[in-house]
Write a protein that holds these residues in place. Structure first.
Motif, PDB file in Angstrom:
ATOM      1  N   SER A 160       5.525  69.424 116.995  1.00 42.29           N
ATOM      2  CA  SER A 160       4.640  68.268 116.833  1.00 42.29           C
ATOM      3  C   SER A 160       3.185  68.706 116.862  1.00 42.29           C
ATOM      4  O   SER A 160       2.865  69.887 116.964  1.00 42.29           O
ATOM      5  N   SER A 180       5.359  72.280 106.179  1.00 40.95           N
ATOM      6  CA  SER A 180       6.183  71.440 105.314  1.00 40.95           C
ATOM      7  C   SER A 180       7.469  71.005 106.015  1.00 40.95           C
ATOM      8  O   SER A 180       8.106  71.791 106.710  1.00 40.95           O
ATOM      9  N   TYR A 181       7.798  69.737 105.833  1.00 43.20           N
ATOM     10  CA  TYR A 181       9.009  69.142 106.390  1.00 43.20           C
ATOM     11  C   TYR A 181       9.030  69.202 107.922  1.00 43.20           C
ATOM     12  O   TYR A 181      10.091  69.342 108.535  1.00 43.20           O
ATOM     13  N   CYS A 182       7.859  69.096 108.524  1.00 39.38           N
ATOM     14  CA  CYS A 182       7.754  68.941 109.974  1.00 39.38           C
ATOM     15  C   CYS A 182       7.374  67.482 110.230  1.00 39.38           C
ATOM     16  O   CYS A 182       6.182  67.145 110.258  1.00 39.38           O
ATOM     17  N   PRO A 183       8.342  66.589 110.386  1.00 32.29           N
ATOM     18  CA  PRO A 183       8.068  65.145 110.393  1.00 32.29           C
ATOM     19  C   PRO A 183       7.258  64.650 111.584  1.00 32.29           C
ATOM     20  O   PRO A 183       6.720  63.537 111.543  1.00 32.29           O
ATOM     21  N   ILE A 185       4.498  66.059 112.760  1.00 27.91           N
ATOM     22  CA  ILE A 185       3.081  66.415 112.645  1.00 27.91           C
ATOM     23  C   ILE A 185       2.275  65.210 112.166  1.00 27.91           C
ATOM     24  O   ILE A 185       2.657  64.529 111.220  1.00 27.91           O
ATOM     25  N   ILE A 205       1.799  70.846 103.774  1.00 33.35           N
ATOM     26  CA  ILE A 205       2.255  69.712 104.585  1.00 33.35           C
ATOM     27  C   ILE A 205       3.235  68.840 103.790  1.00 33.35           C
ATOM     28  O   ILE A 205       3.329  67.635 104.025  1.00 33.35           O
ATOM     29  N   CYS A 208       5.427  65.574 104.972  1.00 31.43           N
ATOM     30  CA  CYS A 208       4.985  65.171 106.309  1.00 31.43           C
ATOM     31  C   CYS A 208       4.467  63.741 106.194  1.00 31.43           C
ATOM     32  O   CYS A 208       3.286  63.519 105.879  1.00 31.43           O
ATOM     33  N   CYS A 231       3.831  63.092 100.271  1.00 35.32           N
ATOM     34  CA  CYS A 231       3.167  62.621 101.487  1.00 35.32           C
ATOM     35  C   CYS A 231       2.662  61.188 101.291  1.00 35.32           C
ATOM     36  O   CYS A 231       2.662  60.665 100.180  1.00 35.32           O
TER      37      CYS A 231
END
Length: 397
Positions: A160, A180-183, A185, A205, A208, A231
């Motif tokens: 996060s 990328s694909y770090c929901p 953040i 990103i 995200c 995004c």
């Protein structure tokens, strides 16, 4: 005489360490490097201290073959510890695909990570964000132990903005960050990167959905690369993205609109004059107003992906032909409103055009395409669709 002969006899084993290091660095074969280290303990030490990069068989990244470890494809805390203890001068560590590696597996980086410049943690699902216990324990170790870090990739990791803030405050030399694909953040994490990492040049990103873009406020002029497809950027966020004035590559394809179709006019308002590569693929609501502004405001544009941009009509195509003098590659696949007159404007105006990606444009007639081919034989017509136009230098390892 025999005694004198024995005293003057030399062998490769008598070479000083600097010569052995020189020889080892010129061995390209993995087999040769392994054989070198098996000669004796001294030569094994030379091999271990010469190693600058390490990856494991489970990794899906294709780095240099000499960096590949021969250990088991399943990497846990103990395997990683033994490798870090052996190779203590690593500058690049690739743990991508180590899906079972826990936060605790990174604990040794606080002792062995001081020289690390590149770290890939793609799909390390065990590097978690358990706020109830560890609170980004894995990233906090990276932050405290890897202060020389320049590139980190956290693709599909469960981290996060808390971890990103810690990373940005400690690793101020960061230049490339893949989220990328770090929901989890948000703009808070992006703001930490923008304000603390003054050499930041490339960020990913993609997907995200909690990032609007406002976190890029105050981004340094070194910031030249942003990949933000799929995004939910907002108008204010796009303004902050281009505000640094150095952007050269921008990908906001498949933009999930929270603003009207003319919300991209800000890209052409003067802040993005250095823009060379622009990806609007699947931005179905982008209007002629935005296209005209960008055509006039981005004079260095070399490649523009407008595939599936259904609202770009004749005024937009005419503006591209009139203003985009350096355009070399243009993607117009499945653009519903590209008509014969629009293609004519591109044919007559884009004098540096080298490649036109075009197919399945319902208003475009076969005769118009034939005329284009006859009059612009210098332009290659390609029907296959290109999904990525990103420059190759970023995140290359």
């Amino acid at each position: 005489m025999d005694t004198i002969a024995r005293d003057t006899t030399t062998s490769i084993l008598h070479l000083p360490d600097d010569c052995l290091y020189f020889i080892f660095q010129r061995l390209e074969s993995v087999f040769d490097r392994k054989s070198f280290g098996l000669t004796c303990h001294r030569w094994l030490f030379i091999e271990n201290t010469s190693r600058r990069s390490l990856q494991f068989p489970c990794s899906f990244r294709h780095l240099h073959r000499t960096s590949l470890s021969r250990t088991s494809s399943t990497v846990g805390s103990f395997q990683l510890y033994t490798m870090l203890d052996r190779f203590q001068h690593l500058e690049l560590l690739c743990l991508s695909g180590c899906v079972h590696l826990p936060d605790s597996g990174l604990s040794q980086l606080q002792y062995y990570g001081s020289k690390l410049q590149t770290l890939y943690l793609d799909c390390c699902f065990g590097i978690t964000d358990d706020l109830g216990s560890m609170t980004d324990d894995g990233l906090s170790v990276v932050a405290s132990g890897c202060r020389s870090l320049k590139c980190i990739s956290l693709y599909r990791c469960n981290v996060s903005s808390i971890g990103i803030e810690a990373l940005a405050k400690s690793c101020r030399a960061l230049e490339e960050v893949n989220l990328s694909y770090c929901p989890l953040i948000t703009d808070t994490g992006i703001r930490a990167l923008s304000q603390n990492c003054h050499q930041l040049r490339a960020v990913r990103i993609s997907s995200c959905r909690n990032i609007t873009g406002v976190g890029f406020h105050g981004c340094p002029r070194t910031f030249v690369y942003l990949e933000a497809d799929s995004c939910k950027l907002e108008t204010e966020g796009i303004t902050e993205i281009v505000s640094g004035g150095g952007l050269e590559y921008l990908n906001i394809s498949n933009l999930n609109w929270a603003v009207p179709g003319n919300g991209l006019t800000i890209v052409g308002a003067g802040f993005a004059k250095r823009l060379k590569l622009l990806d609007f693929r699947l931005c179905r609501t982008v209007t002629d107003e935005s296209i005209i502004a960008i055509s006039r405001g981005c004079p260095l544009l070399q490649e523009w992906n407008l595939a599936l941009c259904h609202e770009v009509k004749r005024p937009g195509w005419e503006s591209i032909g009139l203003s985009c003098h350096k355009l070399e590659r243009l993607h117009v696949k499945r653009c519903r409103c590209l008509c014969d007159r629009g293609l004519q404007a591109l044919r007559e105006g884009c004098r540096n055009l080298l490649i036109l990606y075009v197919t399945r444009c319902r208003q475009l007639s076969d005769p118009a395409i034939m005329i284009f081919k006859c009059l612009r034989g210098d332009v290659k017509i390609i029907e296959e669709e290109v999904m990525c136009i990103a420059p190759e230098w970023a995140f290359s390892g």
